[in-house]
Scaffold this motif. Sequence first.
Motif, PDB file in Angstrom:
ATOM      1  N   ALA A  37      24.938 -39.577 -75.161  1.00 25.93           N
ATOM      2  CA  ALA A  37      23.719 -39.965 -74.567  1.00 25.93           C
ATOM      3  C   ALA A  37      23.170 -41.053 -75.177  1.00 25.93           C
ATOM      4  CB  ALA A  37      22.912 -38.669 -74.858  1.00 25.93           C
ATOM      5  N   ASP A  38      22.264 -41.785 -74.741  1.00 29.29           N
ATOM      6  CA  ASP A  38      21.650 -42.739 -75.333  1.00 29.29           C
ATOM      7  C   ASP A  38      20.342 -42.082 -76.307  1.00 29.29           C
ATOM      8  OD1 ASP A  38      20.143 -44.984 -76.047  1.00 29.29           O
ATOM      9  OD2 ASP A  38      19.422 -45.577 -73.986  1.00 29.29           O
ATOM     10  N   PRO A  39      20.701 -42.490 -77.536  1.00 29.50           N
ATOM     11  CA  PRO A  39      19.691 -41.657 -78.664  1.00 29.50           C
ATOM     12  C   PRO A  39      18.221 -42.009 -78.416  1.00 29.50           C
ATOM     13  CG  PRO A  39      21.132 -42.958 -79.709  1.00 29.50           C
ATOM     14  CD  PRO A  39      21.624 -43.032 -78.478  1.00 29.50           C
ATOM     15  N   MET A  40      18.055 -43.327 -77.845  1.00 27.39           N
ATOM     16  CA  MET A  40      16.794 -43.733 -77.671  1.00 27.39           C
ATOM     17  C   MET A  40      15.969 -43.371 -76.471  1.00 27.39           C
ATOM     18  SD  MET A  40      16.068 -46.222 -80.145  1.00 27.39           S
ATOM     19  CE  MET A  40      15.122 -47.378 -79.419  1.00 27.39           C
ATOM     20  N   ASP A  41      16.730 -42.503 -75.744  1.00 23.96           N
ATOM     21  CA  ASP A  41      16.108 -41.844 -74.412  1.00 23.96           C
ATOM     22  C   ASP A  41      15.574 -40.435 -74.931  1.00 23.96           C
ATOM     23  OD1 ASP A  41      15.439 -40.831 -71.980  1.00 23.96           O
ATOM     24  OD2 ASP A  41      17.371 -40.739 -71.286  1.00 23.96           O
ATOM     25  N   ALA A  42      14.406 -40.531 -75.110  1.00 22.09           N
ATOM     26  CA  ALA A  42      13.477 -39.149 -75.506  1.00 22.09           C
ATOM     27  C   ALA A  42      14.044 -38.122 -74.629  1.00 22.09           C
ATOM     28  CB  ALA A  42      12.189 -39.395 -75.578  1.00 22.09           C
ATOM     29  N   ALA A  43      14.201 -38.064 -73.524  1.00 27.39           N
ATOM     30  CA  ALA A  43      14.418 -37.348 -72.257  1.00 27.39           C
ATOM     31  C   ALA A  43      16.074 -36.648 -72.776  1.00 27.39           C
ATOM     32  CB  ALA A  43      14.385 -37.805 -71.164  1.00 27.39           C
ATOM     33  N   ALA A  44      16.835 -37.082 -73.373  1.00 24.49           N
ATOM     34  CA  ALA A  44      18.324 -36.914 -73.810  1.00 24.49           C
ATOM     35  C   ALA A  44      18.061 -35.843 -74.657  1.00 24.49           C
ATOM     36  CB  ALA A  44      18.888 -38.095 -74.275  1.00 24.49           C
ATOM     37  N   TRP A  45      17.070 -35.538 -75.526  1.00 25.31           N
ATOM     38  CA  TRP A  45      16.998 -34.573 -76.679  1.00 25.31           C
ATOM     39  C   TRP A  45      16.345 -33.406 -75.988  1.00 25.31           C
ATOM     40  CZ3 TRP A  45      19.203 -35.658 -81.184  1.00 25.31           C
ATOM     41  CH2 TRP A  45      19.758 -37.125 -81.503  1.00 25.31           C
ATOM     42  N   SER A  46      16.694 -32.359 -76.324  1.00 27.03           N
ATOM     43  CA  SER A  46      16.032 -30.925 -76.152  1.00 27.03           C
ATOM     44  C   SER A  46      15.726 -30.176 -77.528  1.00 27.03           C
ATOM     45  CB  SER A  46      16.898 -30.014 -75.230  1.00 27.03           C
ATOM     46  OG  SER A  46      18.026 -29.725 -75.959  1.00 27.03           O
ATOM     47  N   GLY A  49      13.726 -27.107 -87.783  1.00 25.02           N
ATOM     48  CA  GLY A  49      14.119 -27.082 -86.430  1.00 25.02           C
ATOM     49  C   GLY A  49      15.195 -27.920 -86.081  1.00 25.02           C
ATOM     50  N   MET A  50      15.435 -27.876 -84.592  1.00 24.04           N
ATOM     51  CA  MET A  50      16.712 -28.728 -84.307  1.00 24.04           C
ATOM     52  C   MET A  50      16.501 -29.388 -82.854  1.00 24.04           C
ATOM     53  SD  MET A  50      20.448 -27.147 -83.672  1.00 24.04           S
ATOM     54  CE  MET A  50      20.190 -26.050 -82.456  1.00 24.04           C
ATOM     55  N   LEU A  51      16.581 -30.501 -82.689  1.00 17.75           N
ATOM     56  CA  LEU A  51      16.749 -31.195 -81.226  1.00 17.75           C
ATOM     57  C   LEU A  51      18.391 -31.517 -81.121  1.00 17.75           C
ATOM     58  CD1 LEU A  51      14.440 -34.241 -81.788  1.00 17.75           C
ATOM     59  CD2 LEU A  51      13.950 -32.098 -81.078  1.00 17.75           C
ATOM     60  N   THR A  52      18.699 -31.400 -79.937  1.00 16.17           N
ATOM     61  CA  THR A  52      20.151 -31.446 -79.419  1.00 16.17           C
ATOM     62  C   THR A  52      20.058 -32.486 -78.410  1.00 16.17           C
ATOM     63  OG1 THR A  52      20.421 -29.066 -80.158  1.00 16.17           O
ATOM     64  CG2 THR A  52      22.075 -30.123 -78.575  1.00 16.17           C
ATOM     65  N   LEU A 105      10.473 -39.078 -80.699  1.00 16.35           N
ATOM     66  CA  LEU A 105      11.740 -38.052 -79.956  1.00 16.35           C
ATOM     67  C   LEU A 105      11.088 -36.638 -80.372  1.00 16.35           C
ATOM     68  CD1 LEU A 105      14.962 -39.254 -81.813  1.00 16.35           C
ATOM     69  CD2 LEU A 105      14.255 -39.599 -79.599  1.00 16.35           C
ATOM     70  N   SER A 106       9.941 -36.278 -81.305  1.00 22.46           N
ATOM     71  CA  SER A 106       9.505 -35.084 -81.470  1.00 22.46           C
ATOM     72  C   SER A 106       8.070 -35.296 -82.280  1.00 22.46           C
ATOM     73  CB  SER A 106      10.594 -34.113 -82.234  1.00 22.46           C
ATOM     74  OG  SER A 106       9.880 -32.876 -82.366  1.00 22.46           O
ATOM     75  N   GLN A 107       7.353 -34.164 -81.764  1.00 22.67           N
ATOM     76  CA  GLN A 107       6.034 -34.008 -82.453  1.00 22.67           C
ATOM     77  C   GLN A 107       5.804 -32.468 -82.649  1.00 22.67           C
ATOM     78  OE1 GLN A 107       2.679 -35.066 -80.366  1.00 22.67           O
ATOM     79  NE2 GLN A 107       3.789 -35.057 -78.178  1.00 22.67           N
ATOM     80  N   PRO A 108       4.843 -32.046 -83.623  1.00 22.69           N
ATOM     81  CA  PRO A 108       4.899 -30.707 -83.837  1.00 22.69           C
ATOM     82  C   PRO A 108       3.943 -30.002 -82.505  1.00 22.69           C
ATOM     83  CG  PRO A 108       3.847 -32.080 -85.434  1.00 22.69           C
ATOM     84  CD  PRO A 108       4.340 -33.070 -84.737  1.00 22.69           C
ATOM     85  N   GLN A 109       4.507 -29.112 -82.022  1.00 25.01           N
ATOM     86  CA  GLN A 109       3.808 -28.415 -80.846  1.00 25.01           C
ATOM     87  C   GLN A 109       4.065 -26.962 -80.764  1.00 25.01           C
ATOM     88  OE1 GLN A 109       7.618 -30.515 -78.134  1.00 25.01           O
ATOM     89  NE2 GLN A 109       5.484 -30.555 -77.230  1.00 25.01           N
ATOM     90  N   GLN A 168      26.617 -34.112 -86.355  1.00 23.35           N
ATOM     91  CA  GLN A 168      27.486 -34.105 -85.382  1.00 23.35           C
ATOM     92  C   GLN A 168      28.678 -33.268 -85.121  1.00 23.35           C
ATOM     93  OE1 GLN A 168      27.794 -38.332 -85.927  1.00 23.35           O
ATOM     94  NE2 GLN A 168      26.501 -38.839 -83.949  1.00 23.35           N
ATOM     95  N   HIS A 169      28.870 -32.583 -84.137  1.00 24.30           N
ATOM     96  CA  HIS A 169      30.009 -31.528 -84.051  1.00 24.30           C
ATOM     97  C   HIS A 169      30.222 -31.136 -82.544  1.00 24.30           C
ATOM     98  CE1 HIS A 169      32.540 -28.039 -84.824  1.00 24.30           C
ATOM     99  NE2 HIS A 169      31.910 -27.314 -83.991  1.00 24.30           N
ATOM    100  N   GLY A 170      31.348 -31.023 -82.126  1.00 22.18           N
ATOM    101  CA  GLY A 170      31.806 -30.753 -80.703  1.00 22.18           C
ATOM    102  C   GLY A 170      31.282 -31.330 -79.647  1.00 22.18           C
ATOM    103  N   GLY A 171      31.008 -32.683 -79.646  1.00 17.03           N
ATOM    104  CA  GLY A 171      30.487 -33.373 -78.640  1.00 17.03           C
ATOM    105  C   GLY A 171      29.108 -33.309 -78.405  1.00 17.03           C
ATOM    106  N   LYS A 172      28.306 -32.964 -79.540  1.00 14.28           N
ATOM    107  CA  LYS A 172      27.110 -32.861 -79.606  1.00 14.28           C
ATOM    108  C   LYS A 172      26.286 -33.655 -80.765  1.00 14.28           C
ATOM    109  CE  LYS A 172      26.606 -28.471 -76.830  1.00 14.28           C
ATOM    110  NZ  LYS A 172      26.148 -27.136 -76.995  1.00 14.28           N
ATOM    111  N   THR A 173      25.245 -33.953 -80.813  1.00 14.03           N
ATOM    112  CA  THR A 173      24.469 -34.623 -81.821  1.00 14.03           C
ATOM    113  C   THR A 173      23.340 -33.805 -81.803  1.00 14.03           C
ATOM    114  OG1 THR A 173      25.219 -36.846 -81.459  1.00 14.03           O
ATOM    115  CG2 THR A 173      23.133 -36.397 -82.855  1.00 14.03           C
ATOM    116  N   PHE A 174      23.170 -33.072 -83.408  1.00 15.45           N
ATOM    117  CA  PHE A 174      22.151 -32.416 -83.657  1.00 15.45           C
ATOM    118  C   PHE A 174      21.037 -33.290 -84.628  1.00 15.45           C
ATOM    119  CE2 PHE A 174      25.851 -29.544 -82.926  1.00 15.45           C
ATOM    120  CZ  PHE A 174      25.201 -28.743 -81.892  1.00 15.45           C
TER     121      PHE A 174
END
Length: 353
Positions: free
Chosen positions: A261-270, A253-256, A208-212, A231-237
């Motif tokens: 969303a399918d949490p296994m989909d890396a593209a679903a996270w920003s 740091g934070m991914l949202t 899902l994430s790497q140091p960049q 998890q809050h307000g329809g979002k997963t942090f």
Amino acid sequence: MLLSRSSLLIFWLLLSAAGCKKAAEPAVNPPVTPPTTAITFTNPLLSSGPDPWVTQKDGIYYYMHTTGRNLTLWKTARMSELGSAVSKVIWTPPATGPNSRDIWAPELHFLDGKWYVYYTAGPGNCCGGQRLWVLENANADPTTGTWTDKGQLAVPGQDLWAIDATILEQNGGRYLVWSGQEVGSEQQNLYIARLSTPSSVTGPRVRLSQPQLAWELNGTPKVNEGPEILQHGGKTFLIYSASHCSTDDYALGMLTASSTADPMDAAAWSKSPTPVFVKNTAGNAFGPGHNSFFTSKDGQQSWILYHANPLTGQGCGDLRSPRMQPFTYRADGTPDFGSPVAVGTALPRPGGE
């Protein structure tokens, strides 16, 4: 006997004085002020406690942190009184073997009617041999009953370095999230895999994430670690720690992702471009990170629990102490953790305490 005029005057003065004197009154005890419970607390909660974790069930808080040598569980009705809470060693590692040393980052979760502790351990060569492990307890109170070793928690067919496991539940599924490595690399990334049971992973894993980003690259090796779910307000942090713990710049740091969303989909996270919680040098909070979250007993407040060093340059050791503070949400639904509160600052106790 006849009195002279001067004697008679003295007599009448003495008689008047006696008449004006107030009669003695019975002693009155001062009102007793009943003892009051302190309505504030100060950080740190303990003098030492890296990687703090807390969960609440039935009005009781259960707390753990890295001891390095065992799994210890604290039990308290008030997080603000953690310093006086009763603690119990619930598991001692074997003398030798793959999970006998370097006991790190335990988390206690109540899943499917049982308690599970996810922890990191290795055979004694510190970072190189670290893996994920899990214990199970069917008793209602996790400080009692029997803890059963359920073994190593790994992606089928893979035996890779892994630390800092946590649990994500979304869309009716349950997932393991952790910090791991690729073959031949010491860089730490964040991975996710599906759980078939609380103690069994079904592959594959997804990164899902790497140091960049620049703020994630302080120290060596480069790390993303300590993932925690909010998890809050329809979002997963997914809140995580980055930059090496040997530096004062260890931060959150934070991914949202959407809560649907399918949490296994890396593209679903920003990934947020800047850290969401950083050091407060004036407040003696260096390298704040590896946090967890809880809700106050009255259900009205959100709190972040984290560790930090009191002085610069203290790195990854036991001088990291647990601190907590309330946080809020911005208009867009993202969490606003503010800045680490200065050591010794009086804060109101969590609601309901």
